[in-house]
Design an enzyme around this catalytic site. Structure first.
Site: not given
Length: 319
Positions: A13, A81-82, A129-130, A151, A157, A244
């Site tokens: 990415s 975080k992944d 979470r958000r 996603r 996005r 996660c």
């Protein structure tokens, strides 16, 4: 004879390439060796499922780790975080560099901030979470919002907003900084409103544990405060037995008296995705000086959160 280039495994990415490129430059300076990027496609990159459905844990990491263990690459860069919370014995987490801004941000149409969004505003995020925290904030402040699961990469996005399909999307500030698009942010969400994902904004640099010389060289990039903070955050996540993709936010920050860092505060939240219930607690203690002390800080807060009912908000528990 010049030493051969170090091979850095990275996801393909734009964001992964940007952050890996920045690490490659630093590693090249530290080691005096050229670094080449080796692009690796992970399951999380090719699957079209929502992250919450594919389990989150490890979907962006496994292929990179396989390449490391197979000797195809010398080291790999991950968004911390992944990473699954359990560290494999045969891989070394050689460095956690200085953390970028850990906050979540809003990119909304017409330059709007979160409180300015109209009633019924549609906000895109793929993160439970958000969703939990945005919906809880909206409930507490009499706002009517709808969180819409999305996603895709940063361009995709932000495109939902530009095309008018959504009123706003929530992204991590760190990623936008790294791809040079932070000026598109319309609101930085205070960590009092939305606690970030454990480890958000931090990178993990991993290599084979057997490669002692490379592990030592990469350790030059390590920031001990960032490492202590993310270790505490991830310990909280592990003790809640959450992957996660679970609705868990955590942030450890340093409390300073003038120039002297006195303590570390760890905040944690877990919530129902509709925002109807949040368990949010914090603890403060001496700055951890060892890995085990950082782990203990996270475990202690997790135990308090579980006692307050956090387990029931975790969604499906893997048996």
């Amino acid at each position: 004879m010049t030493e051969r280039a170090l091979r850095l495994g990275t996801r393909r990415s734009k964001l992964a390439m940007a952050q890996s490129g920045q690490v490659a430059d630093t590693v090249s300076r530290v080691t005096g060796r050229p670094v080449e990027l080796v692009e690796i496609t992970t399951y999380g990159d090719t699957s079209r499922e929502q992250l919450a459905q594919i389990g989150g844990t490890g979907v962006f990491v496994t292929a990179l780790r396989d390449a490391l263990l197979g000797g195809e690459v010398d080291f790999a860069v991950h968004s911390l975080k992944d990473l699954p919370t359990a560290q494999p014995d045969d891989l070394a987490l050689a460095a956690v560099p200085l953390r970028e801004d850990p906050r979540d941000v809003l990119i909304a149409r017409d330059g709007m901030t979160f409180p300015e969004l109209p009633s019924g505003a549609r906000i895109g995020t793929g993160s439970p979470r958000r969703m939990a925290q945005l919906n809880a904030y909206a409930r507490n402040h009499g706002l009517a919002i709808e969180t819409v699961p999305i996603r895709g990469n940063i361009d995709t996005r932000i495109g939902f907003v530009h095309k008018g399909e959504l009123d706003a999307v929530v992204l991590a500030a760190a990623g936008l900084h790294r791809v040079g698009r932070i000026d598109e942010v319309t609101d930085f969400l205070s960590v009092d409103t939305v606690l970030p994902a454990p480890g958000q904004g931090a990178l993990a640099i991993e290599c084979a544990a057997s490669n002692a010389s490379l592990t030592a060289a990469l350790a030059e990039l390590d920031d001990p405060y960032t490492r202590a903070a993310v270790t505490a955050e991830r310990s909280l996540l592990a003790a809640l037995e959450a992957g996660c993709s679970a609705p868990v936010g955590a942030l450890a920050d340093l409390l300073a008296d003038g120039q002297i860092v006195k303590e570390m505060r760890l905040r944690g939240v877990v919530g129902a995705t509709d925002g109807s219930t949040l368990v949010q607690l914090s603890t403060t203690g001496p700055v951890p000086e060892t890995h085990d002390q950082a782990l203990a800080l996270g475990r202690e807060l997790a135990a308090e959160m579980l006692a307050k009912g956090a387990a029931g908000l975790m969604g499906e528990r893997a048996l």
